[in-house]
Design a protein around this motif. Structure first.
Motif, PDB file in Angstrom:
ATOM      1  N   ALA A  17       0.834  -1.204   0.000  1.00  0.00           N
ATOM      2  CA  ALA A  17       0.000   0.000   0.000  1.00  0.00           C
ATOM      3  C   ALA A  17       0.870   1.254   0.000  1.00  0.00           C
ATOM      4  O   ALA A  17       0.530   2.252  -0.639  1.00  0.00           O
ATOM      5  N   GLN A  18       1.993   1.213   0.705  1.00  0.00           N
ATOM      6  CA  GLN A  18       2.913   2.351   0.701  1.00  0.00           C
ATOM      7  C   GLN A  18       3.485   2.578  -0.695  1.00  0.00           C
ATOM      8  O   GLN A  18       3.649   3.717  -1.131  1.00  0.00           O
ATOM      9  N   SER A  19       3.776   1.496  -1.381  1.00  0.00           N
ATOM     10  CA  SER A  19       4.271   1.598  -2.749  1.00  0.00           C
ATOM     11  C   SER A  19       3.224   2.262  -3.639  1.00  0.00           C
ATOM     12  O   SER A  19       3.552   3.090  -4.497  1.00  0.00           O
ATOM     13  N   ALA A  20       1.954   1.915  -3.423  1.00  0.00           N
ATOM     14  CA  ALA A  20       0.866   2.523  -4.194  1.00  0.00           C
ATOM     15  C   ALA A  20       0.724   4.011  -3.851  1.00  0.00           C
ATOM     16  O   ALA A  20       0.446   4.829  -4.730  1.00  0.00           O
ATOM     17  N   ILE A  21       0.934   4.377  -2.583  1.00  0.00           N
ATOM     18  CA  ILE A  21       0.920   5.793  -2.190  1.00  0.00           C
ATOM     19  C   ILE A  21       2.035   6.517  -2.924  1.00  0.00           C
ATOM     20  O   ILE A  21       1.837   7.588  -3.501  1.00  0.00           O
ATOM     21  N   ASP A  22       3.216   5.933  -2.898  1.00  0.00           N
ATOM     22  CA  ASP A  22       4.396   6.516  -3.538  1.00  0.00           C
ATOM     23  C   ASP A  22       4.160   6.762  -5.026  1.00  0.00           C
ATOM     24  O   ASP A  22       4.602   7.765  -5.581  1.00  0.00           O
TER      25      ASP A  22
END
Length: 109
Positions: free
Chosen positions: A48-53
């Motif tokens: 999910a953090q990768s998707a935020i990034d």
């Protein structure tokens, strides 16, 4: 990203860029941030953090508060345009978007 959420606005882009900058400054991986968030009582998996990034996931208010706590910054610091951009210094001319940091000063409708 769900259709209902729509594309990220200027504040959403500021948040994602500031999170990435802080994570890189700390030399933390997504997994490192995930573990710190878990200790703070918030779950944001590495994926999910990768998707935020990538600008593919919105950060909700609870995420924003937890991320500010983990990075030891104020929520306002995550919302502000990144000032470290060597091209626009976080403030491109009105009506333009910086091609380096993607900060926009686009006119509002």
């Amino acid at each position: 990203m769900s259709e209902a959420a729509g594309p990220l606005g200027a504040a959403g882009h500021n948040v994602r860029r500031n999170i990435r900058r802080l994570r890189e400054e700390h030399r933390w991986s997504y997994r490192d941030v995930e573990e710190r968030l878990l200790r703070a009582g918030r779950v944001i998996p590495a994926l999910a953090q990768s998707a935020i990034d990538a600008g593919q996931r919105h950060v909700d208010v609870d995420d924003l508060v937890a991320l500010a706590m983990v990075f030891d910054v104020d929520v306002d610091d995550l919302l502000r345009p990144p000032a470290a951009c060597r091209t626009c210094h976080g403030a491109p001319p009105h009506g333009f978007m910086c091609m380096e940091c993607e900060t926009s000063a686009l006119p509002t409708a």
